[in-house]
Design a protein around this motif. Structure first.
Motif, PDB file in Angstrom:
ATOM      1  N   ARG A  84       0.840  -1.195   0.000  1.00  0.00           N
ATOM      2  CA  ARG A  84       0.000   0.000   0.000  1.00  0.00           C
ATOM      3  C   ARG A  84       0.874   1.244   0.000  1.00  0.00           C
ATOM      4  NH1 ARG A  84      -5.051   1.545   4.076  1.00  0.00           N
ATOM      5  NH2 ARG A  84      -5.624   3.460   2.997  1.00  0.00           N
ATOM      6  N   ALA A  85       0.560   2.166  -0.875  1.00  0.00           N
ATOM      7  CA  ALA A  85       1.366   3.376  -1.012  1.00  0.00           C
ATOM      8  C   ALA A  85       1.062   4.354   0.120  1.00  0.00           C
ATOM      9  CB  ALA A  85       1.088   4.043  -2.356  1.00  0.00           C
ATOM     10  N   ALA A 118       2.364   9.388  -1.842  1.00  0.00           N
ATOM     11  CA  ALA A 118       2.761   8.790  -3.118  1.00  0.00           C
ATOM     12  C   ALA A 118       1.831   9.198  -4.254  1.00  0.00           C
ATOM     13  CB  ALA A 118       2.789   7.267  -3.003  1.00  0.00           C
ATOM     14  N   ALA A 119       0.670   9.749  -3.936  1.00  0.00           N
ATOM     15  CA  ALA A 119      -0.277  10.136  -4.985  1.00  0.00           C
ATOM     16  C   ALA A 119       0.029  11.505  -5.566  1.00  0.00           C
ATOM     17  CB  ALA A 119      -1.703  10.126  -4.431  1.00  0.00           C
ATOM     18  N   LEU A 143       0.762   2.739  -9.791  1.00  0.00           N
ATOM     19  CA  LEU A 143      -0.196   2.941  -8.713  1.00  0.00           C
ATOM     20  C   LEU A 143      -1.601   2.669  -9.240  1.00  0.00           C
ATOM     21  CD1 LEU A 143       1.125   6.219  -7.037  1.00  0.00           C
ATOM     22  CD2 LEU A 143       1.077   3.953  -6.001  1.00  0.00           C
ATOM     23  N   ARG A 157      -5.865   2.063  -7.773  1.00  0.00           N
ATOM     24  CA  ARG A 157      -6.783   2.106  -6.636  1.00  0.00           C
ATOM     25  C   ARG A 157      -7.530   0.774  -6.530  1.00  0.00           C
ATOM     26  NH1 ARG A 157      -8.491   5.940  -3.422  1.00  0.00           N
ATOM     27  NH2 ARG A 157      -7.632   7.603  -4.710  1.00  0.00           N
ATOM     28  N   TRP A 171      -4.585   3.253  -2.593  1.00  0.00           N
ATOM     29  CA  TRP A 171      -3.550   3.308  -3.617  1.00  0.00           C
ATOM     30  C   TRP A 171      -2.509   2.231  -3.322  1.00  0.00           C
ATOM     31  CZ3 TRP A 171      -3.959   5.556  -8.076  1.00  0.00           C
ATOM     32  CH2 TRP A 171      -4.738   6.700  -8.231  1.00  0.00           C
ATOM     33  N   THR A 172      -2.337   1.311  -4.274  1.00  0.00           N
ATOM     34  CA  THR A 172      -1.428   0.194  -4.047  1.00  0.00           C
ATOM     35  C   THR A 172      -0.580  -0.064  -5.288  1.00  0.00           C
ATOM     36  OG1 THR A 172      -3.167  -1.367  -4.737  1.00  0.00           O
ATOM     37  CG2 THR A 172      -2.896  -0.990  -2.371  1.00  0.00           C
ATOM     38  N   THR A 173       0.559  -0.708  -5.046  1.00  0.00           N
ATOM     39  CA  THR A 173       1.454  -1.165  -6.103  1.00  0.00           C
ATOM     40  C   THR A 173       1.613  -2.669  -5.972  1.00  0.00           C
ATOM     41  OG1 THR A 173       2.682   0.916  -6.229  1.00  0.00           O
ATOM     42  CG2 THR A 173       3.815  -1.055  -6.991  1.00  0.00           C
ATOM     43  N   ALA A 210       0.351  -1.648 -11.364  1.00  0.00           N
ATOM     44  CA  ALA A 210      -0.679  -1.045 -10.516  1.00  0.00           C
ATOM     45  C   ALA A 210      -1.343  -2.118  -9.667  1.00  0.00           C
ATOM     46  CB  ALA A 210      -1.707  -0.330 -11.380  1.00  0.00           C
ATOM     47  N   SER A 232       7.315   3.710   0.272  1.00  0.00           N
ATOM     48  CA  SER A 232       6.794   3.959  -1.064  1.00  0.00           C
ATOM     49  C   SER A 232       7.064   5.401  -1.467  1.00  0.00           C
ATOM     50  CB  SER A 232       5.294   3.670  -1.105  1.00  0.00           C
ATOM     51  OG  SER A 232       5.047   2.317  -0.821  1.00  0.00           O
ATOM     52  N   ASN A 241       6.522   8.479  -4.909  1.00  0.00           N
ATOM     53  CA  ASN A 241       5.568   8.845  -5.948  1.00  0.00           C
ATOM     54  C   ASN A 241       6.061   8.514  -7.350  1.00  0.00           C
ATOM     55  OD1 ASN A 241       7.549  10.758  -6.127  1.00  0.00           O
ATOM     56  ND2 ASN A 241       6.245  12.492  -5.578  1.00  0.00           N
TER      57      ASN A 241
END
Length: 258
Positions: free
Chosen positions: A110-111, A115-116, A139, A141, A146-148, A167, A224, A226
């Motif tokens: 999870r970012a 990171a957004a 990234l 949703r 927001w996750t990677t 993403a 994390s 951006n």
């Protein structure tokens, strides 16, 4: 009894530094020498990746946080962290530490809320790294925010061989190699291992080995960033730590492959 400060407990040992120093670029001559050694700065980078703390919180014993971050970013843009991983993999293959039964799995990180904030267009400087920066910065949703998603290939000892970011909202089956993964190296004189179709004879099954390694490789969500290229560099540093640990008791390589 003398004790070791908790901050420096996981610093590079002399054996690990000798392995790592052989893979670093030759230092450039400068009129003013650096106040901090490369070993100090690299240990500072490793401390930050391990703890997930902000760069400004890097302890003073590793040098100024500006110098630590500058080295991390400079080597990330040059793709040097990925090259070090490849060099350590080649060294491990030479001494027989890689079991060439490759398995793949993925995990989600999870970012951090910051990171957004990456720019969609008009970056001040190129992201650099081993491939182009994804338009979505890896990234997505999902239910977790927001996750990677990290897709990891590992050998049966659980050590990482190659990785790919995507993403978090994309299913693992839809992953595409939008950037070149870390190459699987072959040291001079090393035997060629064909892909194996047999079951693993060890305690770990192919899927459990990859699952364990993928969760161990993904840094803390606080680490994390951006830009996908920056986060990928932290994954490479984590992989470097894994290979240095595996090589701690390995015999010295022959002079022809040093």
């Amino acid at each position: 009894m003398a004790t070791l400060a908790v901050t420096r407990r996981f610093d590079l040992t002399d054996v690990q530094w000798a392995l790592l120093a052989a893979l670093l670029p030759a230092p450039k001559r400068s009129d003013r020498p650096s106040r901090w050694t490369k070993r100090q700065l690299i240990d500072g980078i490793r401390w930050r990746v391990r703890t997930g703390a902000p760069w400004r919180d890097v302890p003073d014993c590793y040098g100024s946080w500006q110098a630590v971050y500058a080295l991390f970013r400079r080597w990330q843009r040059a793709g040097l962290w990925a090259q070090i991983v490849t060099g350590l993999q080649a060294r491990a293959d030479t001494v027989g530490l890689i079991t060439w039964d490759v398995s793949v799995d993925s995990t989600i990180a999870r970012a951090h809320q910051h990171a957004a904030g990456a720019r969609i267009s008009g970056q001040r400087e190129p992201a650099g790294g081993v491939g182009p920066e994804p338009s979505d910065h890896a990234l997505g949703r999902s239910r977790g925010g927001w996750t990677t998603k990290l897709h990891l290939a590992c050998e049966q000892g659980g050590k990482p061989l190659s990785m790919l970011l995507g993403a978090g909202s994309r299913h693992a089956s839809r992953a595409r190699p939008t950037r070149t993964p870390t190459a699987w190296p072959k040291a001079p004189g090393a035997a060629v291992h064909p892909p194996s179709t047999r079951r693993s004879t060890g305690n770990a099954t192919p899927w459990s080995a990859a699952s364990t390694a993928s969760n161990a490789t993904a840094p803390s969500p606080l680490a994390s960033t951006n830009l996908a290229a920056r986060y990928e560099a932290t994954l490479h540093i984590t992989a470097i730590n894994e290979w240095l640990h595996a090589l701690r008791d390995a015999p010295s390589p022959p002079a022809s492959v040093r």
